[in-house]
Design a protein around this motif. Sequence first.
Motif, PDB file in Angstrom:
ATOM      1  N   HIS A   1       0.798  -1.214   0.000  1.00 22.62           N
ATOM      2  CA  HIS A   1       0.000   0.000   0.000  1.00 22.62           C
ATOM      3  C   HIS A   1       0.842   1.281   0.000  1.00 22.62           C
ATOM      4  O   HIS A   1       0.464   2.270  -0.630  1.00 22.62           O
ATOM      5  CB  HIS A   1      -0.932   0.020   1.217  1.00 22.62           C
ATOM      6  CG  HIS A   1      -2.059  -0.963   1.112  1.00 22.62           C
ATOM      7  ND1 HIS A   1      -1.852  -2.333   1.172  1.00 22.62           N
ATOM      8  CD2 HIS A   1      -3.391  -0.792   0.952  1.00 22.62           C
ATOM      9  CE1 HIS A   1      -3.018  -2.952   1.055  1.00 22.62           C
ATOM     10  NE2 HIS A   1      -3.968  -2.046   0.917  1.00 22.62           N
ATOM     11  N   VAL A   2       1.948   1.273   0.707  1.00 21.22           N
ATOM     12  CA  VAL A   2       2.768   2.483   0.809  1.00 21.22           C
ATOM     13  C   VAL A   2       3.783   2.556  -0.325  1.00 21.22           C
ATOM     14  O   VAL A   2       3.872   3.563  -1.038  1.00 21.22           O
ATOM     15  CB  VAL A   2       3.481   2.546   2.174  1.00 21.22           C
ATOM     16  CG1 VAL A   2       4.382   3.778   2.251  1.00 21.22           C
ATOM     17  CG2 VAL A   2       2.466   2.569   3.310  1.00 21.22           C
ATOM     18  N   LEU A   3       4.573   1.507  -0.498  1.00 20.74           N
ATOM     19  CA  LEU A   3       5.620   1.505  -1.520  1.00 20.74           C
ATOM     20  C   LEU A   3       5.120   1.033  -2.875  1.00 20.74           C
ATOM     21  O   LEU A   3       5.878   1.046  -3.849  1.00 20.74           O
ATOM     22  CB  LEU A   3       6.786   0.619  -1.064  1.00 20.74           C
ATOM     23  CG  LEU A   3       7.409   1.001   0.289  1.00 20.74           C
ATOM     24  CD1 LEU A   3       8.579   0.076   0.606  1.00 20.74           C
ATOM     25  CD2 LEU A   3       7.856   2.455   0.295  1.00 20.74           C
ATOM     26  N   GLN A   4       3.850   0.605  -2.929  1.00 17.90           N
ATOM     27  CA  GLN A   4       3.206   0.184  -4.177  1.00 17.90           C
ATOM     28  C   GLN A   4       3.964  -0.954  -4.861  1.00 17.90           C
ATOM     29  O   GLN A   4       4.135  -0.973  -6.076  1.00 17.90           O
ATOM     30  CB  GLN A   4       3.078   1.381  -5.138  1.00 17.90           C
ATOM     31  CG  GLN A   4       2.274   2.538  -4.589  1.00 17.90           C
ATOM     32  CD  GLN A   4       0.822   2.183  -4.319  1.00 17.90           C
ATOM     33  OE1 GLN A   4       0.166   1.592  -5.157  1.00 17.90           O
ATOM     34  NE2 GLN A   4       0.337   2.531  -3.135  1.00 17.90           N
ATOM     35  N   GLY A   5       4.414  -1.918  -4.053  1.00 16.40           N
ATOM     36  CA  GLY A   5       5.108  -3.075  -4.601  1.00 16.40           C
ATOM     37  C   GLY A   5       4.135  -4.141  -5.075  1.00 16.40           C
ATOM     38  O   GLY A   5       2.914  -4.026  -4.908  1.00 16.40           O
ATOM     39  N   THR A   6       4.668  -5.203  -5.659  1.00 19.31           N
ATOM     40  CA  THR A   6       3.824  -6.289  -6.153  1.00 19.31           C
ATOM     41  C   THR A   6       3.314  -7.140  -4.997  1.00 19.31           C
ATOM     42  O   THR A   6       3.838  -7.076  -3.877  1.00 19.31           O
ATOM     43  CB  THR A   6       4.607  -7.175  -7.125  1.00 19.31           C
ATOM     44  OG1 THR A   6       5.713  -7.797  -6.413  1.00 19.31           O
ATOM     45  CG2 THR A   6       5.170  -6.346  -8.290  1.00 19.31           C
ATOM     46  N   LEU A   7       2.308  -7.948  -5.280  1.00 12.96           N
ATOM     47  CA  LEU A   7       1.743  -8.828  -4.257  1.00 12.96           C
ATOM     48  C   LEU A   7       2.794  -9.823  -3.776  1.00 12.96           C
ATOM     49  O   LEU A   7       2.897 -10.098  -2.566  1.00 12.96           O
ATOM     50  CB  LEU A   7       0.532  -9.571  -4.825  1.00 12.96           C
ATOM     51  CG  LEU A   7      -0.126 -10.604  -3.895  1.00 12.96           C
ATOM     52  CD1 LEU A   7      -0.667  -9.931  -2.639  1.00 12.96           C
ATOM     53  CD2 LEU A   7      -1.232 -11.346  -4.632  1.00 12.96           C
ATOM     54  N   LEU A   8       3.575 -10.359  -4.709  1.00 14.09           N
ATOM     55  CA  LEU A   8       4.616 -11.324  -4.341  1.00 14.09           C
ATOM     56  C   LEU A   8       5.646 -10.675  -3.419  1.00 14.09           C
ATOM     57  O   LEU A   8       6.064 -11.277  -2.413  1.00 14.09           O
ATOM     58  CB  LEU A   8       5.303 -11.859  -5.605  1.00 14.09           C
ATOM     59  CG  LEU A   8       6.440 -12.876  -5.381  1.00 14.09           C
ATOM     60  CD1 LEU A   8       5.904 -14.103  -4.652  1.00 14.09           C
ATOM     61  CD2 LEU A   8       7.073 -13.273  -6.711  1.00 14.09           C
ATOM     62  N   ALA A   9       6.052  -9.447  -3.746  1.00 12.81           N
ATOM     63  CA  ALA A   9       7.029  -8.742  -2.907  1.00 12.81           C
ATOM     64  C   ALA A   9       6.459  -8.471  -1.526  1.00 12.81           C
ATOM     65  O   ALA A   9       7.165  -8.585  -0.516  1.00 12.81           O
ATOM     66  CB  ALA A   9       7.443  -7.437  -3.575  1.00 12.81           C
ATOM     67  N   ALA A  10       5.174  -8.116  -1.466  1.00  9.42           N
ATOM     68  CA  ALA A  10       4.531  -7.829  -0.176  1.00  9.42           C
ATOM     69  C   ALA A  10       4.453  -9.077   0.688  1.00  9.42           C
ATOM     70  O   ALA A  10       4.740  -9.044   1.895  1.00  9.42           O
ATOM     71  CB  ALA A  10       3.132  -7.258  -0.409  1.00  9.42           C
ATOM     72  N   VAL A  11       4.072 -10.196   0.082  1.00  4.92           N
ATOM     73  CA  VAL A  11       3.963 -11.460   0.830  1.00  4.92           C
ATOM     74  C   VAL A  11       5.342 -11.908   1.299  1.00  4.92           C
ATOM     75  O   VAL A  11       5.511 -12.358   2.441  1.00  4.92           O
ATOM     76  CB  VAL A  11       3.300 -12.541  -0.043  1.00  4.92           C
ATOM     77  CG1 VAL A  11       3.362 -13.907   0.651  1.00  4.92           C
ATOM     78  CG2 VAL A  11       1.852 -12.172  -0.334  1.00  4.92           C
ATOM     79  N   ALA A  12       6.339 -11.798   0.412  1.00  2.00           N
ATOM     80  CA  ALA A  12       7.698 -12.205   0.776  1.00  2.00           C
ATOM     81  C   ALA A  12       8.234 -11.332   1.908  1.00  2.00           C
ATOM     82  O   ALA A  12       8.856 -11.838   2.856  1.00  2.00           O
ATOM     83  CB  ALA A  12       8.615 -12.105  -0.443  1.00  2.00           C
TER      84      ALA A  12
END
Length: 277
Positions: A51-62
């Motif tokens: 939400h803040v850094l607007q990364g991908t779902l995979l990056a967020a989960v990792a």
Amino acid sequence: MLRISSFITGEDYNLLKKDTPQSRKKVIALASLIMIPVSLWAVNGYLLVSHVLQGTLLAAVATSAVCGLLIFLVEKNIVMADGNWRITTFRIFIGFLIAMLGSLSWDEVIFKSDIDQQMTINKIHHVDQLLKETESNYQSQLKAQEDLVQNKYNKWMKSLEKASKEADGTGGSGVRGVEGITRLKLEIAKKNEEEYIQENQRLEILKNRIEAEKKIIEGTAIANFNKNSLLLRIKAMFDLVKKDNWMLIAYVLFTILLFCFEFIVVVVKLTWKQTKL
């Protein structure tokens, strides 16, 4: 529940189940408390990236998994550690760092909308600063050219005035009419006019070059200003806190609350009444 708590705290389940109720209670309590910062870091890692850094779902989960695992290992070792005052001091220091980083990270999530607004303001200030620096770099050159143009203009006007007075007989030779001397003075005035026009054109070229460079710098600065940069967002958060007292109060309260959640394992570990465990 006791088996899971034993795994979380690193205790021997077979020995623990034969121990005193107070020891079992302590292990279960510590295990529950460990999961508070672990859960906070796991959730925060996901929200921070997605939400803040607007990364991908995979990056967020990792990120969530890595943060949760690291905090779990740190908190587990804090609970398992027994030793002298050096170990205790180091344990407090590690807990303090985790608490500070955790609260800072959560603040970025909680105050995201406010920080986004401050980021926009910071971007405008950043671009304005670059444009002012560009103008400053050309200031001496621009001033020199403007002075030269003004001097050429004054020289042209004076030569026209002399030619005019020569023509009407109020100056120079005193002979009225457009004769040799008047023509000569008109030629000088014409030459001065050409020099003025030439220098004025150079001034306009310089001004256009400065404006073109400013547009390039502005476009580049806007394109390169990453609103999802973590360090820039942290700076924006503190800029917001410094200029808004209500924001400062809210920030301090949230930070203290999160700090308590993060530091609770260390506090309980150091203050819990000793058992046979």
